[in-house]
Scaffold this motif. Structure first.
Motif, PDB file in Angstrom:
ATOM      1  N   MET A   1       0.849  -1.187   0.000  1.00 56.52           N
ATOM      2  CA  MET A   1       0.000   0.000   0.000  1.00 56.52           C
ATOM      3  C   MET A   1       0.885   1.238   0.000  1.00 56.52           C
ATOM      4  O   MET A   1       1.783   1.353   0.833  1.00 56.52           O
ATOM      5  N   ARG A   2       0.637   2.129  -0.934  1.00 57.57           N
ATOM      6  CA  ARG A   2       1.373   3.392  -0.969  1.00 57.57           C
ATOM      7  C   ARG A   2       0.463   4.513  -0.493  1.00 57.57           C
ATOM      8  O   ARG A   2      -0.633   4.716  -1.021  1.00 57.57           O
ATOM      9  N   LEU A   3       0.931   5.262   0.513  1.00 53.56           N
ATOM     10  CA  LEU A   3       0.221   6.396   1.088  1.00 53.56           C
ATOM     11  C   LEU A   3       0.954   7.675   0.709  1.00 53.56           C
ATOM     12  O   LEU A   3       2.185   7.705   0.687  1.00 53.56           O
ATOM     13  N   ALA A   4       0.199   8.735   0.436  1.00 54.69           N
ATOM     14  CA  ALA A   4       0.819  10.017   0.113  1.00 54.69           C
ATOM     15  C   ALA A   4      -0.049  11.158   0.601  1.00 54.69           C
ATOM     16  O   ALA A   4      -1.288  11.062   0.608  1.00 54.69           O
ATOM     17  N   THR A   5       0.600  12.252   0.996  1.00 58.12           N
ATOM     18  CA  THR A   5      -0.100  13.483   1.340  1.00 58.12           C
ATOM     19  C   THR A   5       0.597  14.625   0.636  1.00 58.12           C
ATOM     20  O   THR A   5       1.830  14.647   0.523  1.00 58.12           O
ATOM     21  N   PHE A   6      -0.203  15.585   0.126  1.00 59.59           N
ATOM     22  CA  PHE A   6       0.356  16.638  -0.721  1.00 59.59           C
ATOM     23  C   PHE A   6      -0.471  17.907  -0.560  1.00 59.59           C
ATOM     24  O   PHE A   6      -1.673  17.916  -0.847  1.00 59.59           O
ATOM     25  N   ASN A   7       0.166  18.983  -0.105  1.00 59.48           N
ATOM     26  CA  ASN A   7      -0.452  20.304  -0.094  1.00 59.48           C
ATOM     27  C   ASN A   7      -0.280  20.888  -1.494  1.00 59.48           C
ATOM     28  O   ASN A   7       0.829  21.237  -1.910  1.00 59.48           O
ATOM     29  N   LEU A   8      -1.386  21.020  -2.228  1.00 59.33           N
ATOM     30  CA  LEU A   8      -1.346  21.347  -3.652  1.00 59.33           C
ATOM     31  C   LEU A   8      -1.070  22.809  -3.977  1.00 59.33           C
ATOM     32  O   LEU A   8      -0.722  23.124  -5.109  1.00 59.33           O
ATOM     33  N   LEU A   9      -1.290  23.732  -3.018  1.00 61.39           N
ATOM     34  CA  LEU A   9      -1.275  25.153  -3.352  1.00 61.39           C
ATOM     35  C   LEU A   9      -2.231  25.398  -4.518  1.00 61.39           C
ATOM     36  O   LEU A   9      -1.911  26.088  -5.469  1.00 61.39           O
ATOM     37  N   HIS A  10      -3.406  24.794  -4.460  1.00 62.00           N
ATOM     38  CA  HIS A  10      -4.447  24.778  -5.499  1.00 62.00           C
ATOM     39  C   HIS A  10      -3.897  24.496  -6.897  1.00 62.00           C
ATOM     40  O   HIS A  10      -4.416  24.961  -7.910  1.00 62.00           O
ATOM     41  N   GLY A  11      -2.839  23.670  -6.960  1.00 64.88           N
ATOM     42  CA  GLY A  11      -2.292  23.231  -8.232  1.00 64.88           C
ATOM     43  C   GLY A  11      -1.403  24.241  -8.921  1.00 64.88           C
ATOM     44  O   GLY A  11      -1.023  24.049 -10.086  1.00 64.88           O
ATOM     45  N   ARG A  12      -1.027  25.307  -8.226  1.00 66.37           N
ATOM     46  CA  ARG A  12      -0.274  26.391  -8.862  1.00 66.37           C
ATOM     47  C   ARG A  12       1.206  26.055  -8.960  1.00 66.37           C
ATOM     48  O   ARG A  12       1.809  25.521  -8.028  1.00 66.37           O
ATOM     49  N   SER A  13       1.787  26.391 -10.101  1.00 69.89           N
ATOM     50  CA  SER A  13       3.228  26.270 -10.296  1.00 69.89           C
ATOM     51  C   SER A  13       3.911  27.520  -9.769  1.00 69.89           C
ATOM     52  O   SER A  13       3.427  28.643  -9.977  1.00 69.89           O
ATOM     53  N   LEU A  14       5.043  27.349  -9.107  1.00 70.47           N
ATOM     54  CA  LEU A  14       5.791  28.503  -8.625  1.00 70.47           C
ATOM     55  C   LEU A  14       6.649  29.128  -9.719  1.00 70.47           C
ATOM     56  O   LEU A  14       7.165  30.231  -9.546  1.00 70.47           O
ATOM     57  N   THR A  15       6.816  28.443 -10.828  1.00 69.60           N
ATOM     58  CA  THR A  15       7.640  28.980 -11.905  1.00 69.60           C
ATOM     59  C   THR A  15       6.900  30.025 -12.728  1.00 69.60           C
ATOM     60  O   THR A  15       7.477  31.031 -13.131  1.00 69.60           O
ATOM     61  N   ASP A  16       5.623  29.794 -13.009  1.00 63.97           N
ATOM     62  CA  ASP A  16       4.871  30.746 -13.827  1.00 63.97           C
ATOM     63  C   ASP A  16       3.552  31.192 -13.193  1.00 63.97           C
ATOM     64  O   ASP A  16       2.834  32.009 -13.764  1.00 63.97           O
ATOM     65  N   GLY A  17       3.213  30.647 -12.014  1.00 60.29           N
ATOM     66  CA  GLY A  17       1.999  31.053 -11.312  1.00 60.29           C
ATOM     67  C   GLY A  17       0.717  30.511 -11.885  1.00 60.29           C
ATOM     68  O   GLY A  17      -0.366  30.891 -11.440  1.00 60.29           O
ATOM     69  N   LEU A  18       0.807  29.595 -12.856  1.00 61.06           N
ATOM     70  CA  LEU A  18      -0.374  29.081 -13.528  1.00 61.06           C
ATOM     71  C   LEU A  18      -0.837  27.761 -12.922  1.00 61.06           C
ATOM     72  O   LEU A  18      -0.051  27.020 -12.321  1.00 61.06           O
ATOM     73  N   VAL A  19      -2.136  27.484 -13.100  1.00 61.63           N
ATOM     74  CA  VAL A  19      -2.709  26.182 -12.761  1.00 61.63           C
ATOM     75  C   VAL A  19      -3.020  25.482 -14.079  1.00 61.63           C
ATOM     76  O   VAL A  19      -3.941  25.869 -14.795  1.00 61.63           O
ATOM     77  N   ASP A  20      -2.233  24.466 -14.386  1.00 64.70           N
ATOM     78  CA  ASP A  20      -2.350  23.732 -15.642  1.00 64.70           C
ATOM     79  C   ASP A  20      -2.823  22.323 -15.319  1.00 64.70           C
ATOM     80  O   ASP A  20      -2.110  21.573 -14.645  1.00 64.70           O
ATOM     81  N   PRO A  21      -4.023  21.926 -15.770  1.00 64.03           N
ATOM     82  CA  PRO A  21      -4.519  20.594 -15.413  1.00 64.03           C
ATOM     83  C   PRO A  21      -3.622  19.459 -15.912  1.00 64.03           C
ATOM     84  O   PRO A  21      -3.524  18.418 -15.262  1.00 64.03           O
ATOM     85  N   ASP A  22      -2.973  19.654 -17.059  1.00 61.58           N
ATOM     86  CA  ASP A  22      -2.068  18.606 -17.555  1.00 61.58           C
ATOM     87  C   ASP A  22      -0.846  18.471 -16.658  1.00 61.58           C
ATOM     88  O   ASP A  22      -0.384  17.364 -16.377  1.00 61.58           O
ATOM     89  N   ARG A  23      -0.325  19.597 -16.205  1.00 67.55           N
ATOM     90  CA  ARG A  23       0.828  19.564 -15.301  1.00 67.55           C
ATOM     91  C   ARG A  23       0.433  18.955 -13.961  1.00 67.55           C
ATOM     92  O   ARG A  23       1.182  18.162 -13.378  1.00 67.55           O
ATOM     93  N   LEU A  24      -0.742  19.309 -13.474  1.00 66.59           N
ATOM     94  CA  LEU A  24      -1.238  18.729 -12.229  1.00 66.59           C
ATOM     95  C   LEU A  24      -1.419  17.228 -12.364  1.00 66.59           C
ATOM     96  O   LEU A  24      -1.008  16.449 -11.491  1.00 66.59           O
ATOM     97  N   THR A  25      -2.021  16.795 -13.469  1.00 68.48           N
ATOM     98  CA  THR A  25      -2.227  15.366 -13.701  1.00 68.48           C
ATOM     99  C   THR A  25      -0.895  14.621 -13.723  1.00 68.48           C
ATOM    100  O   THR A  25      -0.760  13.536 -13.119  1.00 68.48           O
ATOM    101  N   ALA A  26       0.095  15.172 -14.407  1.00 70.43           N
ATOM    102  CA  ALA A  26       1.396  14.519 -14.493  1.00 70.43           C
ATOM    103  C   ALA A  26       2.045  14.391 -13.115  1.00 70.43           C
ATOM    104  O   ALA A  26       2.614  13.339 -12.776  1.00 70.43           O
ATOM    105  N   ALA A  27       1.957  15.442 -12.296  1.00 72.42           N
ATOM    106  CA  ALA A  27       2.568  15.405 -10.965  1.00 72.42           C
ATOM    107  C   ALA A  27       1.911  14.356 -10.077  1.00 72.42           C
ATOM    108  O   ALA A  27       2.590  13.634  -9.332  1.00 72.42           O
ATOM    109  N   LEU A  28       0.590  14.224 -10.162  1.00 73.22           N
ATOM    110  CA  LEU A  28      -0.122  13.273  -9.311  1.00 73.22           C
ATOM    111  C   LEU A  28       0.011  11.844  -9.825  1.00 73.22           C
ATOM    112  O   LEU A  28       0.077  10.897  -9.035  1.00 73.22           O
TER     113      LEU A  28
END
Length: 273
Positions: A1-28
């Motif tokens: 069983m793999r457990l994970a916890t992640f504070n998403l910062l509402h999915g925002r990237s710190l590099t460009d400040g954007l919320v990109d659903p594809d980038r979020l999907t890839a990270a998760l």
């Protein structure tokens, strides 16, 4: 069983400040977690493209069971109101936590936690120490049907106000049926989190800030009672990702032959949590 916890910062990237659903999907997707707790999660927020971030996470993990629990209706730091019932806020912009699992869920439970009655100083880059009002908090728990028997897992994001987060942690652990695992951003370092809860940390790694983690604010704690029912910890990682100012905390229990170690992404610039 793999457990994970992640504070998403509402999915925002710190590099460009954007919320990109594809980038979020890839990270998760890279986390490949059987149980994933998310904090700072948006639903129907303009700042995150009116997306349902919990649903995106569930699709990324191919997880049939997921739920979002709003802590407030509105936008944090702007205009919001607390929720008084589990079904408040449908169709409105909401902010809270999510819990995603590949295991069948027997029951769900939502517990609401009151905000601190006082404002507290928080460091904001570019502004220094700023007095902020606390927000309502919520605990989302599920009793899972697993190969190791029924296990309660819970996700939460506790107050940033010192002392009040300790009070909320005590409230949280008493609200859950055993055997129990708590995942989340507790806004407490590892030592106090362990001492206040009396629970066993399953992973000890710094998670904040993401670029150069110095402190562990994100935890996976197990109730020592009936701990023997869980497999042993075999791996603990805090992979860098392309989103958020926190790193996820990932814990493997027992052997997981289908799971690869999360890929490492380039370091991210420091920001406030």
């Amino acid at each position: 069983m793999r457990l994970a916890t992640f504070n998403l910062l509402h999915g925002r990237s710190l590099t460009d400040g954007l919320v990109d659903p594809d980038r979020l999907t890839a990270a998760l997707t890279t986390l490949d977690a059987d149980v994933l707790a998310l904090q700072e999660v948006d639903r129907n927020q303009t700042r995150s493209g009116n997306l349902d971030l919990t649903a995106i996470a569930a699709r990324a993990l191919n997880a049939p069971q997921h739920r979002f629990a709003a802590a407030l209706v509105g936008t944090p730091g702007e205009h919001f109101r607390p929720l008084h019932h589990d079904d408040d806020g449908h169709g409105e912009p909401c902010y809270g936590i999510g819990l995603i699992t590949r295991h069948p869920v027997r029951t769900w439970q939502v517990t609401r936690l009151k905000p601190a009655p006082v404002r507290a100083p928080v460091y904001i880059p570019g502004h220094g120490l700023t007095l902020l009002e606390d927000e309502p908090r919520v605990v989302l728990a599920a009793v899972l049907d697993t190969p190791h028997g029924d296990i309660t897992v819970a996700a939460t994001h506790l107050s940033f106000v010192p002392g009040w987060n300790a009070h909320q942690l005590r409230q949280t652990i008493h609200a859950l049926p055993a055997p129990r695992i708590l995942l989340g951003d507790l806004n407490l370092p590892a030592g106090p989190a362990r001492l206040i809860s009396g629970w066993t940390p399953l992973g000890r790694r710094p998670t904040y800030p993401a670029a150069r983690p110095r402190v562990q604010l994100d935890h996976i704690l197990a109730d020592p009672h009936q701990r023997h029912r869980l497999p042993p910890v075999t791996a603990v990682t805090t992979p860098a990702t392309t989103i958020s100012d926190h790193r996820p905390l990932v814990v493997d229990l027992g052997r997981h032959p289908g799971h690869a170690r999360p890929r490492q992404a380039p370091p991210l610039p420091d920001q406030r949590r």
